[in-house]
Design an enzyme around this catalytic site. Structure first.
Site, PDB file in Angstrom:
ATOM      1  N   GLY A  50       0.802  -1.217   0.000  1.00  0.00           N
ATOM      2  CA  GLY A  50       0.000   0.000   0.000  1.00  0.00           C
ATOM      3  C   GLY A  50       0.834   1.265   0.000  1.00  0.00           C
ATOM      4  O   GLY A  50       0.300   2.360   0.050  1.00  0.00           O
ATOM      5  N   CYS A  51       2.153   1.112  -0.062  1.00  0.00           N
ATOM      6  CA  CYS A  51       3.042   2.283  -0.125  1.00  0.00           C
ATOM      7  C   CYS A  51       3.767   2.263  -1.462  1.00  0.00           C
ATOM      8  O   CYS A  51       4.205   1.210  -1.913  1.00  0.00           O
ATOM      9  CB  CYS A  51       4.075   2.244   0.999  1.00  0.00           C
ATOM     10  SG  CYS A  51       3.404   2.579   2.612  1.00  0.00           S
ATOM     11  N   GLN A  52       3.887   3.437  -2.068  1.00  0.00           N
ATOM     12  CA  GLN A  52       4.627   3.546  -3.316  1.00  0.00           C
ATOM     13  C   GLN A  52       6.115   3.325  -3.028  1.00  0.00           C
ATOM     14  O   GLN A  52       6.802   2.670  -3.791  1.00  0.00           O
ATOM     15  CB  GLN A  52       4.394   4.924  -3.928  1.00  0.00           C
ATOM     16  CG  GLN A  52       4.858   5.026  -5.349  1.00  0.00           C
ATOM     17  CD  GLN A  52       4.433   6.345  -5.971  1.00  0.00           C
ATOM     18  OE1 GLN A  52       4.162   7.324  -5.278  1.00  0.00           O
ATOM     19  NE2 GLN A  52       4.380   6.374  -7.287  1.00  0.00           N
ATOM     20  N   SER A  53       6.587   3.850  -1.919  1.00  0.00           N
ATOM     21  CA  SER A  53       7.971   3.649  -1.482  1.00  0.00           C
ATOM     22  C   SER A  53       8.046   2.318  -0.749  1.00  0.00           C
ATOM     23  O   SER A  53       7.034   1.746  -0.369  1.00  0.00           O
ATOM     24  CB  SER A  53       8.389   4.744  -0.501  1.00  0.00           C
ATOM     25  OG  SER A  53       8.016   6.000  -0.960  1.00  0.00           O
TER      26      SER A  53
END
Length: 142
Positions: A50-53
């Site tokens: 759920g995190c781009q990073s």
């Protein structure tokens, strides 16, 4: 210090900065000050979806309190996770679950993040709360 006191302290800390460029710099600095997570802990087991990073969060229950370790490959995201850890690490599952991250709205961060970072921040908070639920359940079975 209680979670509410820590939240209040962070709100006051961020209120010192008049513009968002200064607040971002402070956020990045908080991330830099965070203890380094060992490379061997940066594995899929602790990686957050759920995190781009890339973000890793590990939790450990000691004496009824949850202690978090975390890291990210992005400076601002690392600062965001540092904020959450400053507030929630070292507290009981009940304390974590009964204190939502209202301080983020008070700081105004929610209005100054891109949609993907906002989603990532929500995913980080959800993971912290999920650890709290899991540890509360485990602790109750003892």
């Amino acid at each position: 210090m209680t979670i509410a006191e820590k939240q209040k302290q962070l709100v006051e800390e961020f209120e010192q900065y008049t513009d968002w460029e200064e607040r971002y710099k402070h956020l990045i600095e908080l991330g830099r000050q965070m203890p380094e997570m060992k490379e061997e802990l940066k594995i899929d087991k602790y990686k957050l979806d759920g995190c781009q990073s890339q973000v890793w969060i590990k939790a450990e229950l000691k004496d009824g309190r949850i202690y978090f370790e975390a890291d990210s490959d992005a400076a601002i995201v690392k600062g965001l996770i540092a904020l959450l850890l400053k507030v929630y690490s070292g507290h009981t599952p009940d304390e974590i679950l009964s204190n939502p991250p209202e301080f983020l709205k008070q700081i105004g961060i929610d209005k100054h993040l891109s949609p993907t970072r906002k989603n990532g921040l929500a995913a980080m908070m959800k993971q912290i709360q999920m650890y709290a639920v899991a540890f509360k359940t485990l602790d109750g079975k003892k």
